[in-house]
Design a protein around this motif. Structure first.
Motif, PDB file in Angstrom:
ATOM      1  N   ARG A  17       7.251  -6.678  17.996  1.00  0.00           N
ATOM      2  CA  ARG A  17       7.094  -5.666  16.953  1.00  0.00           C
ATOM      3  C   ARG A  17       6.874  -4.300  17.586  1.00  0.00           C
ATOM      4  O   ARG A  17       6.215  -4.181  18.619  1.00  0.00           O
ATOM      5  N   GLU A  74       5.881  -1.258  12.868  1.00  0.00           N
ATOM      6  CA  GLU A  74       5.522  -2.523  12.221  1.00  0.00           C
ATOM      7  C   GLU A  74       4.026  -2.797  12.362  1.00  0.00           C
ATOM      8  O   GLU A  74       3.394  -3.319  11.439  1.00  0.00           O
ATOM      9  N   ASP A 127       2.170  -0.889   9.718  1.00  0.00           N
ATOM     10  CA  ASP A 127       2.608  -1.094   8.343  1.00  0.00           C
ATOM     11  C   ASP A 127       1.399  -1.169   7.404  1.00  0.00           C
ATOM     12  O   ASP A 127       0.478  -1.963   7.598  1.00  0.00           O
ATOM     13  N   VAL A 139       9.082  -0.623   5.999  1.00  0.00           N
ATOM     14  CA  VAL A 139       7.695  -0.415   6.398  1.00  0.00           C
ATOM     15  C   VAL A 139       7.083   0.683   5.525  1.00  0.00           C
ATOM     16  O   VAL A 139       7.780   1.563   5.023  1.00  0.00           O
ATOM     17  N   VAL A 190       4.373   3.330   6.147  1.00  0.00           N
ATOM     18  CA  VAL A 190       3.561   3.941   7.197  1.00  0.00           C
ATOM     19  C   VAL A 190       3.388   5.429   6.915  1.00  0.00           C
ATOM     20  O   VAL A 190       4.351   6.119   6.573  1.00  0.00           O
TER      21      VAL A 190
END
Length: 344
Positions: free
Chosen positions: A92, A96, A99, A139, A141
């Motif tokens: 990852r 990720e 996330d 994602v 973020v």
């Protein structure tokens, strides 16, 4: 919030920046934190995260300048097994890992054009594709970027994407350097001294002498709060007497009569002239010198300008190329009036 993320000070300049960060924290928007090295950019980024609805999710930090260009994509976006030599298993990326939380990208101005393009897609659509993968991942973020460079100037120079800057700069928080927070210097110094006293096992902090207080207030602090912390902690550790006020400081820990001196190495910025022509030119220049100090100063300034151009105005890279410390380079740039146009 952990103690390392505490912003100490009561100056109007600092409080204005903290208030702006606190207001922006509640909104799910990208924020840029601008400031010189050592001003507390990561602390502000953590504050933005801790005061946001994402406070109980991950806060992931990455220094873009510390990552080799060929690994930036892999670090940010992850990769699948077999994506490149050595990728024996999937991994990852930082997006990720963050996330649901916040991704702090320090030194964001150093990202390559390719990384900027991929970052733009994540900012716009919330999608990324691991290296070696065919299907995108979604994602959620929040991005907080930080830099000590002038990003609009980098856009004008073609080194940073204008559309990416537009999307990252919903709010821009510019942190004041310590020299603009004169009233905070002693508060910070006492704060770090008390913490160091505890670490040293002293019963109490004995304070600073009048002369040390004068020196602390008078110093320019090119390294800002981080430099102040080092100077204060080093002073207590070397003083070693918990019963009397600290009466000695050393701003430059490398200062020594036996300090090694290395010759300055300048990268080749232009093709070398023919030996005969170069010899004639050098001889003519020596014959034309009527003021040695002015000639030496002009030569030094020319070296600084050419090295900065070669290193794309990155001061850390230029300092390494010239075999001097970062602070020595900053001192030279300031002496020649070049500091304003040079990026850290």
């Amino acid at each position: 919030m952990k103690d390392s993320a505490t912003l100490v000070g009561q100056s109007t300049e600092l409080l204005d920046a903290i208030e702006r960060a606190s207001l922006a924290a509640a909104l799910n928007r990208s924020v840029l934190v601008i400031g010189e090295r050592g001003t507390g950019k990561e602390m502000v980024a953590e504050r933005l995260h801790r005061l946001s609805p994402r406070w109980d999710e991950a806060f992931i930090a990455m220094n873009c300048a510390a990552m080799p260009e060929n690994l930036i994509d892999a670090e940010l976006f992850g990769y699948e097994s077999g994506a490149f030599t050595g990728a024996t298993s999937a991994r990852r990326g930082r997006f990720e890992e963050a996330d649901g939380g916040t991704l702090f990208l320090d030194e964001i101005g150093t990202l390559s054009a390719a990384a900027q393009e991929r970052l733009l897609r994540v900012v716009e659509y919330g999608e990324l594709t691991r290296l070696g993968a065919n299907r995108p991942l979604t994602v959620d973020v929040r991005i907080v970027g930080a830099t000590n460079e002038d990003l609009p100037a980098l856009v004008d120079a073609g080194r940073f994407r204008a559309d990416l800057l537009d999307r990252l700069s919903f709010e821009v928080i510019t942190l004041p350097p310590l020299r603009a927070r004169a009233d905070d210097i002693m508060e910070l110094a006492n704060h770090f001294a008390r913490r160091m006293s505890v670490e040293l096992g002293w019963p109490d902090f004995p304070g600073f002498s009048r002369e040390v207080r004068r020196q602390l207030r008078a110093y320019d602090w090119p390294g800002n709060v981080r430099e102040l912390k080092n100077v204060v902690e080093r002073a207590l550790y070397r003083w070693g007497d918990p019963a009397t006020p600290v009466d000695a400081l050393q701003f430059d820990p490398f200062e020594s009569p036996w300090r090694p001196r290395r010759s300055m190495v300048v990268p080749d910025a232009e093709p070398k002239a023919a030996p005969a022509a170069a010899a004639v030119s050098a001889a003519e220049q020596r014959a034309a010198v009527s003021d040695l100090r002015a000639a030496v100063a002009e030569y030094e300034r020319d070296i600084l300008v050419r090295t900065l151009e070669t290193c794309r105005y990155n001061q850390r890279t230029a300092a390494e190329a010239l075999s001097v410390t970062y602070d020595q380079l900053r001192h030279c740039l300031r002496r020649h009036g070049l500091l304003r146009g040079a990026a850290s």
